[in-house]
Design a protein around this motif. Structure first.
Motif: not given
Length: 845
Positions: A675-679
């Protein structure tokens, strides 16, 4: 009936009754006498000294052990070939042939503490060197079985019955129940038993020597303290019939010296082996009459030297009478002999009469009057304490939720809240002041929930042992590492294999990859999780009253973890699950480290970032002898640190007292991000590493051009986010798994990489806005010295492959270059200022 194969051939044997040299005499000659009581430690061995800053080769006998250890720590398969390049008086007086590699290795094991012994043995195993099983001590006339020293060895292999499946056995070698085949000699022979064993264990395409022999460097030097040594190695099948010498696993033991002199070792091998092969001359055959009175459980094979260069196949009955009958007599060369022995061992493996684990062999050792290294009180009591913690763990995820709650969902929510307080991304239409007040209220509520979390029973047991004696503390931490790995390894390893396979074949299945990634995180459980909980509990306790019992218990933790850092244990800097730094904890640990070093803690930083599964941790471990967790997949998250001391003689030259090495989680290309948080987390951790470093190593793989672009984009953003930081890190690019590339091809690829990076800079609007137009605006990079092509890790296919000499040579050259680069970097402040840099830079991110 016991079968016998006989043939011709040598090695020197000590004379019966001859006084064995005093161990302490040999230790004095090679400069280790004072280390017999005051043991060598891992931190001493990995210390940066003159040999790391110049091309020094050993010139005296006193330098030989250090040269061997340095090379072994760097996984150099030629480590056993160290010798002096000069012949000073003391060296010549001892022997002009040098000192035998087995004497150096035996001396070092006698002079190393438990942690270093485990590292030595583990590195020897990875280099496919034979490992000491029974270590004699001429000083005390005692023999010690090295069981504890082998506890860390984990090997992966595939049985012939599994050759059509992808599943493999991955086991800790000390608990593997496999047949043991032993090779011994009686009297003098002209045939090299060790040479024969090397050929016996080799796959057809391999030329690596497992056992030392007289044709290798210094192999013809007389053994002074290593006669009576029993070495062990393993043949583990790949599961491919046309490549495997044996289709089933087998352990092979080799006794150095005459069995008449070392009867205790011989008796032990007869008790534990499925088969014992005895090399001797035909004239020595009468000696075997004494076997009539023994309880010999092993099947015995005589390898008899007959007249001339002939081999004789005979059959012998040991009980109730001794009889040798010639069956055939024919000429055989050495190749035919090896083939005959391979056929004999293979036949035994079809229906072995005895299988045994090293743990069970330890019981036999004790009954034979042989000591076992892990029988000391500290080791055994530590094992019992660890069993209290781990005995009822059946589900790692449930255990973490119930017994390690401080690092759970409350901490993760709090981390996200702190992130949002800095970025205000969800501000919407409300005023900033009102939004900040709402966030502050949520934060206070979460803090109160944290405070209500009580220390659990398992953490209480963990901390109770941790504050005990330093020796027991070490054994306790190692046993906990081992037990937790045993509990989770099979599940984690299977998931890692699934992740790697799916990533290679179907990278577009991002949801499935994310699911496996989460499963790996959920079922992972290691020492790092307990230390992470320590950090959270310490942070909570800082807000308790000074007289609080819990605060008094926890206030010593930072000093303990600081000492662990110095002793070679990594410490988590960035919690990869929560994407946050426990700042109060890290500050306290590094401040304590500063105090332990008596404020001599000026520091320089090496970091590594790059694509996942490109061998970053392995590279750092090989370069510096470190202990970062190594594994395929995304099992380790965030960032870890280790500290390397600088020898006082080179501190002024290096411009620092210690080096901190930061290992980071592998970066994922954007399409594989969960997800965006992971990236965003990947970019944050990479940016932090770059911002703190003096030298940054960027690891890239050439497998997929699209993925390379994504990784390089993250790397460029990491460098560009330094903002107003008044420095540019020096950057080395590391291209992995590449060999046999011409100089012209490398220069061409280097040029293409720089063009690709500059093109990405030109098309990035934010960089243009910040007046960044060229790669030199972001980093220092010399194309002549800062591009590296790292060969394959293994020379062949595991499990029988040895470490690649080309790999270790290249990594050694990289280490030398990095140290030269560090010398040129401006002098930094000490650890207390480094902590402030971490905090300010993390907030800025």
């Amino acid at each position: 009936h016991s079968q016998f194969v006989s043939f011709s051939s040598g090695a020197s044997t000590p004379k019966l009754g001859e006084r064995a040299p005093c161990l302490k005499e040999v230790l004095s000659e090679i400069g280790l006498r004072e280390r017999y009581e005051n043991k060598l430690t891992l931190s001493t061995i990995i210390e940066i000294d003159q040999t790391d800053t110049a091309e020094n080769k050993p010139e005296t006998m006193q330098e030989l052990p250090w040269a061997f250890l340095k090379r072994l720590m760097m996984m150099d398969v030629n480590a056993r070939s160290v010798k002096c390049i000069s012949s000073d008086d003391s060296f010549s007086r001892v022997n002009n042939k040098g000192i035998h590699p087995l004497d150096i290795m035996s001396a070092l094991l006698h002079c190393s503490d438990g942690l270093l012994q485990q590292e030595i043995v583990k590195k020897m195993s990875l280099c496919q060197f034979a490992i000491p099983l029974l270590l004699p001590n001429q000083e005390t006339n005692e023999i010690t079985m090295l069981l504890w020293s082998m506890r860390e060895i984990v090997r992966k292999f595939r049985l012939s019955s599994l050759s059509f499946s992808k599943s493999a056995c991955e086991e800790r070698i000390v608990v593997s129940n496999i047949p043991l085949v032993s090779f011994v000699r009686l009297g003098k022979t002209h045939l090299s038993k060790s040479q024969i064993l090397n050929q016996l264990l080799r796959n057809p395409q391999d030329r690596h020597d497992t056992f030392c022999h007289h044709n290798m460097e210094c192999g013809d030097a007389p053994k002074r303290i290593s006669d009576g040594l029993v070495e062990i190695s393993w043949y583990l099948p790949l599961g491919v019939k046309n490549q495997d010498t044996f289709t089933e696993p087998v352990a092979v033991a080799n006794l150095r010296g005459d069995i008449r002199v070392f009867d205790k070792q011989f008796s032990f091998l007869c008790e534990t082996s499925a088969a014992v092969y005895i090399f001797c001359d035909e004239s020595e055959a009468d000696y075997f009459k004494i076997l009539e009175s023994r309880d010999v459980k092993a099947e015995l094979f005589l390898v008899i030297r007959s007249l001339g260069k002939h081999f004789m196949l005979t059959r012998m009955t040991v009980k109730p009478s001794l009889r040798i009958t010639n069956v055939s007599l024919k000429k055989k060369n050495e190749t035919e002999l090896v083939k005959t022995l391979q056929e004999s061992v293979a036949k035994m493996l079809q229906n072995p009469t005895n299988t045994v684990s090293l743990e069970n062999m330890a019981c036999k050792a004790r009954s034979c009057g042989i000591q076992v290294d892990e029988d000391c009180e500290e080791c055994q009591s530590s094992r019992k304490n660890v069993e209290k913690i781990t005995r009822n763990i059946t589900n790692a995820s449930e255990f973490k939720d119930k017994q390690l709650p401080s690092q759970g969902h409350v901490w993760k929510k709090l981390s996200l809240l702190e992130n949002e307080s800095c970025r205000l991304r969800k501000l919407g239409n409300q005023s900033i002041e009102h939004y900040r007040k709402a966030l502050k209220s949520q934060e206070e509520d979460l803090r109160r929930k944290q405070q209500r979390l009580q220390m659990t029973a398992k953490m209480s047991e963990f901390l109770h042992v941790l504050v005990s004696s330093e020796v027991q503390q070490y054994y306790f931490l190692k046993w906990l590492e081992i037990d937790l790995d045993n509990l989770t390894r099979h599940q984690v390893s299977s998931l890692q294999d699934q992740y790697k396979d799916l990533r290679q074949k179907s990278p577009q299945e991002t949801e499935r990859l994310a699911e496996i990634d989460k499963q790996i995180s959920d079922c992972s459980l290691g020492l790092g999780h307990f230390l992470r909980e320590c950090g959270q509990l310490y942070t909570h306790a800082c807000n308790l009253p000074e007289y609080s019992r819990q605060r008094n218990l926890l206030e010593h933790l930072p000093a303990m973890c600081a000492q662990m850092l110095l002793d070679g244990f990594p410490l988590e800097l960035v919690d990869g699950d929560a994407s946050n730094i426990p700042m109060k904890w890290i500050t306290s640990v590094l401040t304590e480290l500063h105090d332990i070093m008596h404020t001599n803690s000026k520091i320089k930083i090496i970091t590594i970032i790059g694509a996942e599964n490109t061998g970053k941790s392995t590279l750092l471990n090989t370069m510096f002898g470190l202990r970062f967790p190594v594994g395929v997949g995304r099992c380790t998250r965030g960032a870890f640190i280790q500290v390397i001391s600088i020898n006082t003689e080179v501190r002024e030259e290096m411009g620092c007292d210690c080096i901190m090495v930061i290992d980071t989680e592998g970066l994922k290309p954007h399409q594989l991000a969960q997800d965006d948080n992971s990236h965003e987390r990947d970019k944050e951790v990479a940016s932090l590493a770059v911002g703190l470093s003096d030298v940054t190593i960027v690891s890239i793989s050439e497998d997929n051009s699209r993925e390379i672009s994504d990784i390089l984009e993250i790397v460029l953003q990491a460098f560009s986010r330094l903002g107003n930081v008044d420095k540019r890190p020096l950057c080395h690019f590391m291209h992995t798994n590449i060999s046999n590339m011409s100089t012209h091809e490398r220069k061409k690829r280097d040029k293409e990489l720089m063009e690709q990076l500059n093109e990405m800079i030109r098309t990035d609007s934010r960089m243009r806005r910040d007046n960044i137009t060229d790669i030199s605006d972001l980093m220092e990079h010399d194309p002549k010295t800062c591009n590296w092509y790292i060969p394959q890790l293994w020379n062949g296919t595991p499990p029988m492959a040895s470490f690649s000499a080309e790999y270790s040579d290249t990594v050694h050259a990289l280490k030398k270059r990095v140290i030269i680069d560090l010398k040129k970097r401006r002098e930094r402040d000490d650890l207390t200022h480094f902590v402030k840099n971490i905090e300010s830079f993390w907030k800025a991110l």
